[in-house]
Design a protein around this motif. Structure first.
Motif, PDB file in Angstrom:
ATOM      1  N   GLU A  37      -5.879  -1.000   1.368  1.00 13.18           N
ATOM      2  CA  GLU A  37      -6.577  -0.980   0.077  1.00 13.18           C
ATOM      3  C   GLU A  37      -5.656  -0.705  -1.098  1.00 13.18           C
ATOM      4  O   GLU A  37      -5.799  -1.289  -2.188  1.00 13.18           O
ATOM      5  CB  GLU A  37      -7.683   0.073   0.129  1.00 13.18           C
ATOM      6  N   ALA A  38      -4.672   0.175  -0.911  1.00  9.75           N
ATOM      7  CA  ALA A  38      -3.811   0.573  -2.021  1.00  9.75           C
ATOM      8  C   ALA A  38      -2.828  -0.511  -2.437  1.00  9.75           C
ATOM      9  O   ALA A  38      -2.112  -0.349  -3.430  1.00  9.75           O
ATOM     10  CB  ALA A  38      -3.056   1.852  -1.657  1.00  9.75           C
ATOM     11  N   CYS A  39      -2.775  -1.622  -1.705  1.00 11.59           N
ATOM     12  CA  CYS A  39      -1.886  -2.712  -2.114  1.00 11.59           C
ATOM     13  C   CYS A  39      -2.311  -3.273  -3.468  1.00 11.59           C
ATOM     14  O   CYS A  39      -1.519  -3.900  -4.172  1.00 11.59           O
ATOM     15  CB  CYS A  39      -1.846  -3.815  -1.065  1.00 11.59           C
ATOM     16  N   ASP A  40      -3.588  -3.043  -3.789  1.00  9.65           N
ATOM     17  CA  ASP A  40      -4.132  -3.449  -5.090  1.00  9.65           C
ATOM     18  C   ASP A  40      -4.008  -4.957  -5.317  1.00  9.65           C
ATOM     19  O   ASP A  40      -3.719  -5.428  -6.410  1.00  9.65           O
ATOM     20  CB  ASP A  40      -3.430  -2.689  -6.227  1.00  9.65           C
ATOM     21  N   CYS A  41      -4.244  -5.702  -4.227  1.00 11.46           N
ATOM     22  CA  CYS A  41      -4.217  -7.170  -4.286  1.00 11.46           C
ATOM     23  C   CYS A  41      -5.473  -7.671  -3.595  1.00 11.46           C
ATOM     24  O   CYS A  41      -5.498  -7.809  -2.365  1.00 11.46           O
ATOM     25  CB  CYS A  41      -2.956  -7.709  -3.620  1.00 11.46           C
ATOM     26  N   ALA A  42      -6.511  -7.924  -4.371  1.00 11.88           N
ATOM     27  CA  ALA A  42      -7.821  -8.285  -3.822  1.00 11.88           C
ATOM     28  C   ALA A  42      -7.775  -9.504  -2.906  1.00 11.88           C
ATOM     29  O   ALA A  42      -8.385  -9.495  -1.832  1.00 11.88           O
ATOM     30  CB  ALA A  42      -8.831  -8.498  -4.954  1.00 11.88           C
ATOM     31  N   SER A  79       0.835  -1.207   0.000  1.00 14.77           N
ATOM     32  CA  SER A  79       0.000   0.000   0.000  1.00 14.77           C
ATOM     33  C   SER A  79       0.866   1.251   0.000  1.00 14.77           C
ATOM     34  O   SER A  79       0.578   2.233  -0.704  1.00 14.77           O
ATOM     35  CB  SER A  79      -0.921   0.016   1.229  1.00 14.77           C
ATOM     36  N   TRP A 107      -5.289   8.091  -2.280  1.00 21.84           N
ATOM     37  CA  TRP A 107      -5.362   7.100  -1.198  1.00 21.84           C
ATOM     38  C   TRP A 107      -5.070   7.762   0.141  1.00 21.84           C
ATOM     39  O   TRP A 107      -5.751   7.512   1.135  1.00 21.84           O
ATOM     40  CB  TRP A 107      -4.374   5.965  -1.453  1.00 21.84           C
ATOM     41  N   ARG A 120       2.449   1.636  -3.448  1.00 29.69           N
ATOM     42  CA  ARG A 120       1.536   1.881  -4.557  1.00 29.69           C
ATOM     43  C   ARG A 120       0.506   2.971  -4.289  1.00 29.69           C
ATOM     44  O   ARG A 120      -0.175   3.425  -5.208  1.00 29.69           O
ATOM     45  CB  ARG A 120       0.798   0.580  -4.904  1.00 29.69           C
ATOM     46  N   GLY A 121       0.374   3.372  -3.042  1.00 28.80           N
ATOM     47  CA  GLY A 121      -0.662   4.332  -2.688  1.00 28.80           C
ATOM     48  C   GLY A 121      -0.449   5.698  -3.324  1.00 28.80           C
ATOM     49  O   GLY A 121       0.667   6.217  -3.360  1.00 28.80           O
ATOM     50  N   THR A 122      -1.527   6.296  -3.815  1.00 30.39           N
ATOM     51  CA  THR A 122      -1.480   7.609  -4.443  1.00 30.39           C
ATOM     52  C   THR A 122      -1.860   8.687  -3.436  1.00 30.39           C
ATOM     53  O   THR A 122      -2.224   8.398  -2.291  1.00 30.39           O
ATOM     54  CB  THR A 122      -2.466   7.659  -5.618  1.00 30.39           C
TER      55      THR A 122
END
Length: 225
Positions: A142-147, A92, A100, A95-97
């Motif tokens: 959430e920002a890990c982008d791995c569901a 996260s 985020w 990768r977090g923006t």
């Protein structure tokens, strides 16, 4: 029937989480049908659904029971959660923006502005706070982008909910500065410090295990952790 089932599931779930029944207590469908003004068929269906959530146990030829607490299980779940969320948190942060970060700050603000306990019911955790608490923790990852990783973290959080709720009336839970713990988690995330965030998450979750033990919900002396 579907609406009645949903209402009874929510009613029974809420009652279990509030600790109105003791761990291992038998749940009588006839009694529950009267309480929730529905049929025993709906109640049995609801209890079966709640068994899938880990709140109810089904014992063959004996019926339905409130799930029992197991310190070893809680410790194992906590360790798995710490390991999983350490990786998810690191991803996260990588990768977090900025969006985020803004969403995380907003989630924390909602949590901070929601009373953990209501004055009229100081022995139980406020349902609105529990919702905000869950959303803040999910937003951290959430920002890990791995569901699959987020889903696993969510399921592990659900598995410890009963322990947290039942420990709520104890003095150990009341003396914990959960608000400061969440502030530190937010700061570590915004500072993009993955190591600090992972360590703070571990301390946050292990503190819950300590509260459960101090609350006397399980016999730590006879349970191997």
């Amino acid at each position: 029937m579907a609406k009645a089932s949903t209402l009874s599931i929510e009613g029974i779930r809420r009652t279990i989480l509030r600790g109105e029944w003791s761990p291992g207590e038998r749940l009588q469908p006839i009694t529950l049908a009267t309480r929730f003004e529905t049929s025993t068929t709906v109640i049995r269906e609801s209890l079966t659904r709640l068994a899938g959530e880990g709140l109810v146990m089904i014992r063959p030829n004996r019926g339905f029971f409130v799930t029992e607490l197991d310190l070893r299980e809680l410790a194992d779940i906590t360790e798995l959660r710490c390991v999983t969320e350490a990786l998810a948190a690191r991803l996260s942060i990588e990768r977090g923006t900025l969006a985020w970060e803004a969403d995380l700050i907003a989630a924390h603000h909602t949590l901070a502005q929601t009373a953990r306990r209501r004055p009229e019911d100081p022995d139980h955790v406020n349902d609105e706070w529990s919702k905000a608490h869950r959303e803040f923790h999910l937003k951290l990852l959430e920002a890990c982008d791995c569901a699959p990783m987020v889903r696993l973290s969510s399921n592990l959080a659900d598995s410890t909910e009963l322990y947290r709720r039942w420990a709520a009336p104890s003095s150990a839970a009341g003396g914990r500065n959960v608000e400061r713990e969440h502030e530190l988690l937010l700061e570590a995330a915004l500072n993009r410090n993955a190591d600090d965030l992972a360590q703070l998450l571990r301390e946050h979750y292990e503190a819950t295990v300590k509260v459960v033990i101090e609350a006397g919900l399980v016999d730590a002396a006879t349970t191997s952790v």
